[in-house]
Design a protein around this motif. Structure first.
Motif, PDB file in Angstrom:
ATOM      1  N   SER A  49       0.112   6.613  -2.222  1.00  0.00           N
ATOM      2  CA  SER A  49      -0.001   5.166  -2.016  1.00  0.00           C
ATOM      3  C   SER A  49       0.961   4.354  -2.890  1.00  0.00           C
ATOM      4  N   THR A  50       1.264   4.844  -4.106  1.00  0.00           N
ATOM      5  CA  THR A  50       2.189   4.078  -4.961  1.00  0.00           C
ATOM      6  C   THR A  50       3.588   4.097  -4.356  1.00  0.00           C
ATOM      7  N   THR A  51       4.007   5.275  -3.894  1.00  0.00           N
ATOM      8  CA  THR A  51       5.334   5.399  -3.269  1.00  0.00           C
ATOM      9  C   THR A  51       5.382   4.552  -2.001  1.00  0.00           C
ATOM     10  N   MET A  52       4.296   4.644  -1.220  1.00  0.00           N
ATOM     11  CA  MET A  52       4.257   3.887   0.032  1.00  0.00           C
ATOM     12  C   MET A  52       4.330   2.381  -0.260  1.00  0.00           C
ATOM     13  N   ALA A  53       3.646   1.957  -1.325  1.00  0.00           N
ATOM     14  CA  ALA A  53       3.663   0.531  -1.674  1.00  0.00           C
ATOM     15  C   ALA A  53       5.061   0.103  -2.113  1.00  0.00           C
ATOM     16  N   LYS A  54       5.757   0.970  -2.859  1.00  0.00           N
ATOM     17  CA  LYS A  54       7.125   0.633  -3.294  1.00  0.00           C
ATOM     18  C   LYS A  54       8.027   0.471  -2.081  1.00  0.00           C
ATOM     19  N   LEU A  55       7.895   1.403  -1.119  1.00  0.00           N
ATOM     20  CA  LEU A  55       8.733   1.330   0.092  1.00  0.00           C
ATOM     21  C   LEU A  55       8.349   0.104   0.931  1.00  0.00           C
ATOM     22  N   ALA A  56       7.041  -0.182   0.993  1.00  0.00           N
ATOM     23  CA  ALA A  56       6.587  -1.352   1.765  1.00  0.00           C
ATOM     24  C   ALA A  56       7.149  -2.635   1.143  1.00  0.00           C
ATOM     25  N   ASN A  57       7.182  -2.677  -0.187  1.00  0.00           N
ATOM     26  CA  ASN A  57       7.770  -3.834  -0.861  1.00  0.00           C
ATOM     27  C   ASN A  57       9.258  -3.935  -0.580  1.00  0.00           C
ATOM     28  N   ALA A  80      -4.192   7.621   1.899  1.00  0.00           N
ATOM     29  CA  ALA A  80      -3.447   6.539   1.240  1.00  0.00           C
ATOM     30  C   ALA A  80      -3.543   5.257   2.066  1.00  0.00           C
ATOM     31  N   GLY A  81      -3.643   5.404   3.389  1.00  0.00           N
ATOM     32  CA  GLY A  81      -3.799   4.233   4.269  1.00  0.00           C
ATOM     33  C   GLY A  81      -5.116   3.518   4.011  1.00  0.00           C
ATOM     34  N   LEU A  82      -6.164   4.288   3.734  1.00  0.00           N
ATOM     35  CA  LEU A  82      -7.455   3.688   3.343  1.00  0.00           C
ATOM     36  C   LEU A  82      -7.272   2.879   2.064  1.00  0.00           C
ATOM     37  N   ILE A  83      -6.543   3.462   1.098  1.00  0.00           N
ATOM     38  CA  ILE A  83      -6.321   2.756  -0.179  1.00  0.00           C
ATOM     39  C   ILE A  83      -5.614   1.424   0.092  1.00  0.00           C
ATOM     40  N   PHE A  84      -4.599   1.461   0.946  1.00  0.00           N
ATOM     41  CA  PHE A  84      -3.854   0.241   1.298  1.00  0.00           C
ATOM     42  C   PHE A  84      -4.786  -0.846   1.832  1.00  0.00           C
ATOM     43  N   LEU A  85      -5.759  -0.434   2.653  1.00  0.00           N
ATOM     44  CA  LEU A  85      -6.599  -1.415   3.355  1.00  0.00           C
ATOM     45  C   LEU A  85      -7.741  -1.954   2.491  1.00  0.00           C
ATOM     46  N   ALA A  86      -8.061  -1.251   1.396  1.00  0.00           N
ATOM     47  CA  ALA A  86      -9.191  -1.671   0.559  1.00  0.00           C
ATOM     48  C   ALA A  86      -8.892  -3.007  -0.120  1.00  0.00           C
ATOM     49  N   ILE A 193     -11.119  -2.771  11.562  1.00  0.00           N
ATOM     50  CA  ILE A 193     -10.552  -1.821  10.589  1.00  0.00           C
ATOM     51  C   ILE A 193     -11.352  -0.525  10.556  1.00  0.00           C
ATOM     52  N   LEU A 194     -10.628   0.580  10.710  1.00  0.00           N
ATOM     53  CA  LEU A 194     -11.219   1.914  10.566  1.00  0.00           C
ATOM     54  C   LEU A 194     -10.543   2.563   9.361  1.00  0.00           C
ATOM     55  N   ALA A 195     -11.303   3.292   8.556  1.00  0.00           N
ATOM     56  CA  ALA A 195     -10.687   3.938   7.392  1.00  0.00           C
ATOM     57  C   ALA A 195     -11.360   5.275   7.130  1.00  0.00           C
ATOM     58  N   THR A 196     -10.521   6.285   6.898  1.00  0.00           N
ATOM     59  CA  THR A 196     -11.037   7.624   6.587  1.00  0.00           C
ATOM     60  C   THR A 196     -10.316   8.146   5.337  1.00  0.00           C
TER      61      THR A 196
END
Ligand SMILES: NC(=O)CC[C@H](N)C(=O)O
Length: 251
Positions: A49-57, A80-86, A193-196
């Motif tokens: 999720s940290t890497t994904m957030a850096k790329l999303a930024n 990590a997608g669940l983490i993003f949505l929380a 929203i669905l999250a697993t």
């Protein structure tokens, strides 16, 4: 046919695209804000999720992702997608938010504590048929520590006995509490929203993907109920029978 976007910055987006293909649904890779336009729904895959957030930024995606989530179209976050949505993540980092819950990013421990287990999923079975359980593949997985009243719990699982105790900061001052429940939430739905916390795209069970696609059909059915649109046809029925699977998956 529904166009499902899959955030393709990093992580298991190819596996989601393949899982969609297996049920005859077109998935498109999303890397830029403008690619969210025209989608019917969006999957945010697992990864880091940290890497994904850096790329999303880097791609200036956060505002567009927040707008997509609040626009009401179905969004599914795995791991990590669940983490993003929380709305809140223990350990902190930039989030998209929208899902009224607190997650712990590495609740089950390190990569070495990754595991597979059978999860009881009565609501999934009620909607999509099949067994009352599904295979949960947990890879350095997060978990949901608490949820708001609008959040429907779809699966939980026992906290592994060998798991070191975790301390959760309340976010106010220095107060900390130990997570003391013997079960933890791993799948939820809140409206669109669905999250697993686990990875259905790594198994041959396509019910979670169908469940997600049905959320899209539900929202269309609601929007067009006055026109009495039928929501009964399944995209899967358009598929040629016995189509070979195109990625290694865990049986
Ligand atoms: N498989 C996964 O998506 C792991 C997510 C990981 N715990 C994180 O913090 O990003």
């Amino acid at each position: 046919m529904a166009v499902v976007g899959v955030l393709a910055l990093q992580g298991s987006y190819n596996e989601h695209l393949a899982a969609l293909r297996r049920i005859g649904v077109r998935g498109v890779e999303v890397r830029k804000p403008e690619q969210l336009l025209g989608l019917d729904s969006l999957i945010i895959p697992g990864g880091e999720s940290t890497t994904m957030a850096k790329l999303a930024n880097y791609h200036n995606l956060f505002p567009a992702l927040r707008e997509f989530v609040s626009g009401g179209k179905p969004v599914w976050g795995t791991c990590a997608g669940l983490i993003f949505l929380a709305n809140k993540a223990v350990g902190g980092q930039e989030l998209v938010g929208g899902l009224d819950c607190t997650v712990h990013r590495n609740f089950f421990g390190s990569q070495l504590q990754s595991f597979e287990t059978e999860l009881s999923v009565p609501k999934l079975a009620e909607k999509e048929g099949g067994n009352e359980t599904c295979r949960g593949v947990f890879i350095r997985a997060p978990a949901i520590l608490d949820v708001g009243s609008d959040v429907e719990i779809l699966a939980d699982c026992p906290v592994p006995a060998n798991r070191p105790s975790i301390t959760i900061s309340s976010g106010e001052g220095d107060e900390e509490e130990v997570y003391s429940k013997d079960r933890v939430i791993v799948a939820v739905r809140q409206g669109n929203i669905l999250a697993t916390a686990f990875h259905p795209e790594l198994t041959s069970d396509s019910r979670w993907h169908r469940f997600f696609l049905d959320m899209d059909k539900e929202s269309h059915a609601k929007a067009f109920s006055a026109l009495s649109l039928s929501s009964s046809s399944r995209d899967a029925e358009d598929l040629p029978k016995n189509k070979p699977l195109d990625l290694p998956i865990f049986e």
